[in-house]
Design an enzyme around this catalytic site. Structure first.
Site, mmCIF file in Angstrom:
data_model
loop_
_atom_site.group_PDB
_atom_site.id
_atom_site.type_symbol
_atom_site.label_atom_id
_atom_site.label_comp_id
_atom_site.label_asym_id
_atom_site.label_seq_id
_atom_site.Cartn_x
_atom_site.Cartn_y
_atom_site.Cartn_z
ATOM 1 N N CYS A 73 0.845 -1.197 0.000
ATOM 2 C CA CYS A 73 0.000 0.000 0.000
ATOM 3 C C CYS A 73 0.882 1.249 0.000
ATOM 4 O O CYS A 73 1.710 1.430 0.894
ATOM 5 C CB CYS A 73 -0.909 0.004 1.222
ATOM 6 S SG CYS A 73 -1.800 1.551 1.428
ATOM 7 N N CYS A 76 0.558 3.427 3.372
ATOM 8 C CA CYS A 76 1.015 2.945 4.672
ATOM 9 C C CYS A 76 2.421 3.515 4.932
ATOM 10 O O CYS A 76 3.115 3.896 3.999
ATOM 11 C CB CYS A 76 1.069 1.416 4.682
ATOM 12 S SG CYS A 76 -0.501 0.630 5.091
ATOM 13 N N ASN A 178 -13.390 10.161 -1.153
ATOM 14 C CA ASN A 178 -14.213 9.119 -1.757
ATOM 15 C C ASN A 178 -14.023 7.888 -0.902
ATOM 16 O O ASN A 178 -12.896 7.497 -0.618
ATOM 17 C CB ASN A 178 -13.741 8.784 -3.173
ATOM 18 C CG ASN A 178 -13.861 9.964 -4.125
ATOM 19 O OD1 ASN A 178 -14.753 10.787 -3.979
ATOM 20 N ND2 ASN A 178 -12.963 10.039 -5.090
ATOM 21 N N HIS A 189 -6.704 2.320 1.796
ATOM 22 C CA HIS A 189 -6.201 3.060 2.959
ATOM 23 C C HIS A 189 -7.014 4.357 3.157
ATOM 24 O O HIS A 189 -7.242 5.080 2.191
ATOM 25 C CB HIS A 189 -4.714 3.387 2.725
ATOM 26 C CG HIS A 189 -4.004 3.807 3.949
ATOM 27 N ND1 HIS A 189 -3.020 3.041 4.543
ATOM 28 C CD2 HIS A 189 -4.139 4.901 4.738
ATOM 29 C CE1 HIS A 189 -2.581 3.660 5.627
ATOM 30 N NE2 HIS A 189 -3.253 4.794 5.761
ATOM 31 N N HIS A 191 -8.079 7.764 3.148
ATOM 32 C CA HIS A 191 -7.420 8.967 2.622
ATOM 33 C C HIS A 191 -8.408 9.839 1.883
ATOM 34 O O HIS A 191 -9.487 9.388 1.485
ATOM 35 C CB HIS A 191 -6.266 8.583 1.688
ATOM 36 C CG HIS A 191 -6.724 8.064 0.351
ATOM 37 N ND1 HIS A 191 -7.271 6.819 0.178
ATOM 38 C CD2 HIS A 191 -6.743 8.644 -0.877
ATOM 39 C CE1 HIS A 191 -7.584 6.633 -1.091
ATOM 40 N NE2 HIS A 191 -7.286 7.736 -1.756
HETATM 41 ZN ZN LIG Z 1 -2.228 1.311 3.708
#
Ligand SMILES: [Zn+2]
Length: 364
Positions: A73, A76, A178, A189, A191
């Site tokens: 990811c 992260c 979103n 994740h 955001h």
């Molecule tokens: Zn992540």
């Protein structure tokens, strides 16, 4: 407490800013060691004379990261096994320039083109796009954050709004989130994003026209302030409120479930909020997000959109508010924007707004 701000550069020159809740993290020590290609050029803006709107063409976005596995990811913190977009081993809130931006200040190849035909002017999509990570916890969600973290996010968005509003040619700064694959999210994740637009977006332009007409008719009254006062008076669509904010379903909501959160005081944008107003936002917003998830007993896909005043002409007509809406209209049904909405911009809502407000009030 105002978060501590540390700005660093990623290996391809993009800016990354940490907003830390506690001091002593030594951010400059964490260096981005990745070898990255240079960021793509700015998009191209093409004018559609039939509707008086600009369309951004950003072909490089086709190659952006799409639903990576959780051990790869990019949002992260960096680990010994994977170097992400964030060089540090942990963070609170972090903001960085999008690697695949819709708008940027980088040269457009063939940027000298100024029109495609006599009718279609073209200009570079100058502006800025940033990503905001709300937490380093990959499996969390905005609705699970503590109010203190929501405050840090609001402070970060206010910081970015002030800075991006001052960039050359920026017309409006738009922070949004979103949430859910149903909305088209490409990273799980938690955001959000911030767009600094080089032109006034179509919906903002329509809102400005309506607000200007209202001000002219009423000797200078603010349209949004009058709409909010009317909803507070009517009460039937109000879901919750505190000393500084009210959350209500708009009387002519377009989406099956739509809520607007507005401060009681007219302010143009997030930087203009007082400490007390910033603190009061989190508890109310988290309450509304819990009601959204409670509606059908599962995470609600949503779009959360901050409407702020434009930077230039018409700024005095703006009234900061958050628009939160979902495309889920029943436990197993989504609303799709089909013929009437997509082709004509004429919304047909499946849920009566007063009923939606009642369901949301009962959802906890
Ligand atoms: Zn992540």
């Amino acid at each position: 407490m105002t978060p501590l701000r540390s700005a660093v550069k990623l290996s391809d020159g993009r800016e990354l800013i940490y907003f830390d809740e506690t001091p002593g993290s030594g951010r400059a020590a964490h260096v981005d060691t990745r070898e990255l290609p240079p960021p793509p050029p700015a998009s191209q803006l093409r004018y559609d004379p039939l509707v008086d709107e600009w369309v951004a063409v950003a072909a490089h976005r086709q190659t952006r990261t799409f639903l990576p596995p959780s051990d790869a990811c990019p949002l992260c913190p960096t680990t010994p096994r994977f170097a992400s977009e964030i060089p540090a081993p942990d963070y609170d809130v972090v903001v960085f320039e999008n690697q695949f931006p819709s708008f940027s200040y980088r040269e457009v190849p063939g940027g000298e083109i100024t029109e495609l035909t006599d009718m279609v002017p073209v200009r570079p999509g100058l502006g800025r796009c940033e990503v905001v990570c709300f937490t380093s916890d990959h499996n969390s969600a905005f609705g699970s954050l503590p109010p203190s973290r929501v405050r840090t996010v609001v402070d970060a968005l206010a910081d970015r709004t002030a800075e991006m509003s001052a960039l050359p040619g920026v017309a409006q700064v738009f922070p949004f989130e979103n949430r859910g694959v149903e909305i088209g999210v490409t990273l799980h994740h938690p955001h959000g994003q911030i767009y600094a637009y080089p032109t006034v977006p179509a919906r903002t332009a329509a809102m400005l026209r309506a607000a200007a007409r209202h001000a002219e008719k009423t000797g200078g009254r603010n349209l949004y302030a009058d709409v909010l006062a009317a909803e507070q008076e009517a009460k039937v669509r109000v879901i919750a409120a505190n000393d500084h904010w009210t959350a209500y379903v708009p009387a002519a909501a377009r989406w099956p479930f739509e809520v607007q959160l507005a401060p009681h005081r007219q302010v143009p944008d997030l930087p203009a909020l007082t400490d007390a107003e910033r603190d009061a936002f989190g508890p109310l917003y988290l309450d509304i997000l819990r009601r959204f998830d409670g509606l059908f007993g599962k995470p609600m896909p949503y779009i959360s959109a901050w409407h702020q005043a434009v930077v230039g002409e018409g700024r005095e007509l703006g009234y900061l508010h958050l628009q939160l809406f979902s495309i889920r209209r029943a436990a197993d049904k989504l609303k799709f924007l089909a013929g009437s909405e997509s082709a004509m911009g004429a919304f047909v809502s499946d849920v009566v707004p007063e009923k939606a407000a009642q369901l949301l009030r009962d959802a906890i």
